[in-house]
Write a protein that holds these residues in place. Structure first.
Motif, short mmCIF file in Angstrom:
data_model
loop_
_atom_site.label_atom_id
_atom_site.label_comp_id
_atom_site.label_asym_id
_atom_site.label_seq_id
_atom_site.Cartn_x
_atom_site.Cartn_y
_atom_site.Cartn_z
N VAL A 1 54.37 56.19 102.78
CA VAL A 1 54.63 57.49 102.96
C VAL A 1 56.00 57.30 102.34
O VAL A 1 56.91 56.53 102.65
CB VAL A 1 54.60 58.05 104.34
CG1 VAL A 1 55.49 59.63 104.31
CG2 VAL A 1 53.28 58.15 104.87
N ALA A 2 56.47 58.37 101.44
CA ALA A 2 57.72 58.42 100.82
C ALA A 2 58.53 59.50 101.35
O ALA A 2 58.07 60.65 101.69
CB ALA A 2 57.67 58.46 99.26
N SER A 3 59.68 59.10 101.70
CA SER A 3 60.93 60.30 102.03
C SER A 3 61.91 60.12 100.92
O SER A 3 62.46 59.22 100.39
CB SER A 3 61.38 60.06 103.40
OG SER A 3 61.59 58.98 103.62
N GLY A 4 62.51 61.45 100.59
CA GLY A 4 63.63 61.57 99.65
C GLY A 4 63.12 61.57 98.22
O GLY A 4 61.93 61.07 98.03
N GLY A 5 64.03 62.15 97.24
CA GLY A 5 63.38 62.25 96.18
C GLY A 5 62.25 63.01 95.93
O GLY A 5 61.92 64.00 96.82
N ALA B 1 51.08 66.34 98.00
CA ALA B 1 51.58 67.42 99.16
C ALA B 1 51.88 66.65 100.68
O ALA B 1 52.70 67.36 101.19
CB ALA B 1 50.42 68.07 99.42
N LYS B 2 51.60 65.27 100.64
CA LYS B 2 51.78 64.60 101.76
C LYS B 2 52.94 63.38 101.32
O LYS B 2 53.10 62.41 102.37
CB LYS B 2 50.59 64.05 102.45
CG LYS B 2 49.54 65.17 103.09
CD LYS B 2 48.18 64.36 103.61
CE LYS B 2 47.38 65.40 104.04
NZ LYS B 2 46.25 65.11 104.91
#
Length: 124
Positions: free
Chosen positions: A23-27, A74-75
């Motif tokens: 899972v990525a966060s940011g960007g 989307a996720k």
């Protein structure tokens, strides 16, 4: 700043399958090139698969026949489905993110963000 977090590693018996998630966060996740690498102690980190924002894929080594990389924008998640695992697949698995490109990124140095890794052990 993009942050990546892998999950899904663990112990699995030979011949079985396992799916890793990152899972990525940011960007802006949908623009990123994403990749999966693995590393065993004493060896270099090796590319398994990459996937760019236009769904261009590259597989190397064992991933060419048994692994599948996919993404769910989307996720903010990238997956690595691994089939027919064997003891040689035991390693630390890392996801990585790199810049938006229609080309193919394949070198460790081309990826700018890395997760901390998730360990996979394949044994009976």
């Amino acid at each position: 700043q993009v942050q990546l977090a892998e999950s899904g590693g663990g112990w699995v018996q030979p011949g079985n399958s396992l799916t890793l998630s990152c899972v990525a966060s940011g960007g802006t996740f949908g623009d990123l090139t994403v990749g999966w690498f693995r590393q065993v102690p004493g060896q270099e980190r090796r590319l398994l698969a990459t996937l760019n924002y236009v769904e261009g894929r590259v597989y190397q080594g064992p991933a060419a026949n048994r692994f599948t990389i996919s993404r769910d924008n989307a996720k903010n998640t990238v997956f690595l489905q691994m089939n027919n695992l064997n003891s040689e697949d035991s390693a630390e698995y890392f996801c990585a993110a790199g810049p938006k490109t229609e080309g193919i990124l394949s070198r460790v140095s081309e990826f700018t963000h890395w997760g901390r890794g998730t360990h996979v052990t394949v044994s009976s």
